[in-house]
Design an enzyme around this catalytic site. Structure first.
Site, PDB file in Angstrom:
ATOM      1  N   CYS A  58       4.758 -35.184  36.765  1.00  0.00           N
ATOM      2  CA  CYS A  58       3.791 -35.886  35.912  1.00  0.00           C
ATOM      3  C   CYS A  58       2.771 -34.941  35.290  1.00  0.00           C
ATOM      4  O   CYS A  58       2.087 -35.300  34.352  1.00  0.00           O
ATOM      5  CB  CYS A  58       3.062 -36.967  36.720  1.00  0.00           C
ATOM      6  N   GLY A  59       2.622 -33.740  35.831  1.00  0.00           N
ATOM      7  CA  GLY A  59       1.712 -32.787  35.232  1.00  0.00           C
ATOM      8  C   GLY A  59       0.272 -32.955  35.654  1.00  0.00           C
ATOM      9  O   GLY A  59      -0.599 -32.244  35.174  1.00  0.00           O
TER      10      GLY A  59
END
Length: 280
Positions: A122-123
């Protein structure tokens, strides 16, 4: 125990060719686990007019869509209890579920930063992820006291497997099972998405006013990701066990909130990552 899974809409028949080195090609009937999108839409009244807001589209196995929507809203901190929900309308034809709520829920959806962790890539940095859960978790985890015997814990995977009727036919679903401390299976939900299966469990608990789940044990059929621990924290679940491995961020979140986290629970073996004191 309950597992009212809608087999009519969750299983799709198909004809396949089965190939092996020792036999000729066989044409056989088979079944697949259905995967379809579901859009979760928030609806509320503002100045005597209905407003709508699309919150999420998730790929799920049809069945218990109301529970899925309620569990999702609860585990993301938008819904605090059942009294904030006025009505839930499921439209299977267009794969949408409309959740009519009090205006305060709509206000929360505006204030809260979107943090729907649906993939491991998801970063979002670990620190921000942990902080988001800390800010939205409503139920404190119970004190670290004995909750379950090891012998009982080792029986849970077999009990979960025996109750997975749809998995038996398709082999393509994740499961989340909620047990009491004596090893009785209370609720089982299956889905192509592991997070959806748990949301359905939490949605059921919300509908039946069983939250918090402060003396329950959660068993997951696969690995333990951060988002699954996050959802358990939101519901006050003190012990999570899984057949697979946890991620590093899942362990960090469990340790921060005092959860008991157990992985690789199979063949009478297990790894303890936190909270061993809850096991006798």
């Amino acid at each position: 125990m309950t597992s009212d899974f809608d087999e009519i809409s969750s299983i799709q028949p198909i004809i396949i060719q089965k190939v092996s080195l020792n036999e000729s090609v066989q044409t056989l009937p088979d079944v697949l686990a259905v995967e379809e999108p579901l859009e979760i839409v928030l609806a509320w009244k503002e100045n005597e007019k209905w407003q709508q807001k699309s919150l999420s589209v998730t790929m799920r196995t049809p069945g218990q869509d109301e529970e899925l929507a309620l569990g999702f809203l609860f585990s993301e901190g938008l819904l605090l209890d059942r009294s904030e929900v006025q009505k839930v309308r499921v439209s299977s034809l267009i794969n949408k579920v409309f959740v009519e709520v009090l205006p305060i829920v709509a206000e929360r959806s505006k204030r809260l930063q979107r943090h729907f962790y649906t993939t491991s890539s998801c970063g979002v940095c670990g620190k921000a992820s942990l902080e988001a859960v800390r800010q939205t978790a409503r139920y404190p985890i119970s004190e670290v006291t004995p909750l379950m015997h090891w012998e009982t814990l080792f029986r849970l995977p077999q009990l979960l497997r025996e109750a997975q009727s749809t998995f038996d036919q398709t082999g393509g679903l994740h499961a989340s099972g909620l047990f009491d401390n004596e090893g009785n299976l209370l609720i089982l939900r299956e889905d192509v998405g592991r997070h959806n299966a748990l949301d359905k469990v939490l949605g059921y608990a919300l509908k039946t006013n069983d939250l918090p789940l402060s003396n329950k044990v959660l068993l997951l059929s696969g690995r333990i990701s951060f988002e699954l621990v996050q959802k358990a924290v939101m519901a006050g679940i003190p012990l999570i066990a899984a057949i697979g491995a946890p991620s590093s961020l899942a362990v960090s979140l469990a340790q921060e909130h005092g959860l008991t986290l157990i992985g690789f629970l199979r063949n009478s073996h297990a790894n303890i990552y936190s909270g061993a004191e809850r096991l006798v």
